[in-house]
Write an enzyme that holds these catalytic residues in place. Structure first.
Site, mmCIF file in Angstrom:
data_model
loop_
_atom_site.group_PDB
_atom_site.id
_atom_site.type_symbol
_atom_site.label_atom_id
_atom_site.label_comp_id
_atom_site.label_asym_id
_atom_site.label_seq_id
_atom_site.Cartn_x
_atom_site.Cartn_y
_atom_site.Cartn_z
ATOM 1 N N PRO A 14 0.825 -1.204 0.000
ATOM 2 C CA PRO A 14 0.000 0.000 0.000
ATOM 3 C C PRO A 14 0.868 1.266 0.000
ATOM 4 O O PRO A 14 2.044 1.226 0.373
ATOM 5 C CB PRO A 14 -0.783 -0.115 1.309
ATOM 6 C CG PRO A 14 0.152 -0.848 2.219
ATOM 7 C CD PRO A 14 0.895 -1.824 1.315
ATOM 8 N N CYS A 15 0.269 2.356 -0.394
ATOM 9 C CA CYS A 15 0.920 3.657 -0.355
ATOM 10 C C CYS A 15 1.377 3.933 1.078
ATOM 11 O O CYS A 15 0.628 3.633 2.008
ATOM 12 C CB CYS A 15 -0.073 4.721 -0.818
ATOM 13 S SG CYS A 15 0.579 6.389 -0.819
ATOM 14 N N PRO A 16 2.532 4.467 1.307
ATOM 15 C CA PRO A 16 3.564 4.951 0.379
ATOM 16 C C PRO A 16 4.685 3.950 0.120
ATOM 17 O O PRO A 16 5.732 4.317 -0.383
ATOM 18 C CB PRO A 16 4.119 6.168 1.111
ATOM 19 C CG PRO A 16 4.134 5.726 2.552
ATOM 20 C CD PRO A 16 2.864 4.875 2.696
ATOM 21 N N ASP A 41 -0.923 -0.842 -6.219
ATOM 22 C CA ASP A 41 -1.592 0.277 -5.555
ATOM 23 C C ASP A 41 -1.984 1.319 -6.601
ATOM 24 O O ASP A 41 -1.123 1.860 -7.286
ATOM 25 C CB ASP A 41 -0.667 0.897 -4.512
ATOM 26 C CG ASP A 41 -1.273 2.104 -3.828
ATOM 27 O OD1 ASP A 41 -2.518 2.155 -3.701
ATOM 28 O OD2 ASP A 41 -0.518 3.007 -3.420
#
Length: 80
Positions: A14-16, A41
Site C-alpha cells: 500500500p501507499c507509500p 496500488d
C-alpha cells in the site's frame, strides 16, 4: 526483464511503500541505470510520477495493465 538493471516487485504494497522501496532500490544503482517496477496500488501511478519529477529521475514508462502498474525509471546522473 533483462532489459533493465534492476527489478522491484511492489505488488500488494500500500501507499507509500512502493515509492519508499523505489527510493531504496535506486540507491543501489549507478546514474543512468534503469529500474523496472510493478505495483498494484492505484495511487502509485501519481506517486511515482511525482517522485520522479521531484528527485529528477527519468520516468521512461508508466502504464496500467490488468490492475498492475508498470514503471521504468532511469536514475539521474549525479552532477557531483
Amino acid at each position: 526483464m533483462s532489459d533493465y538493471d534492476a527489478e522491484l516487485n511492489a505488488i500488494g504494497l500500500p501507499c507509500p511503500l512502493p515509492v519508499l522501496r523505489i527510493r531504496k532500490a535506486l540507491e543501489t544503482l549507478e546514474g543512468g541505470q534503469t529500474l523496472y517496477v510493478v505495483a498494484t496500488d492505484p495511487g502509485s501511478l501519481k506517486d511515482v510520477e511525482a517522485f520522479a519529477r521531484i528527485t529528477e529521475n527519468e520516468l521512461l514508462e508508466a502504464r496500467e495493465e490488468e490492475g498492475q502498474y508498470h514503471f521504468v525509471i532511469r536514475k539521474r546522473i549525479s552532477s557531483r
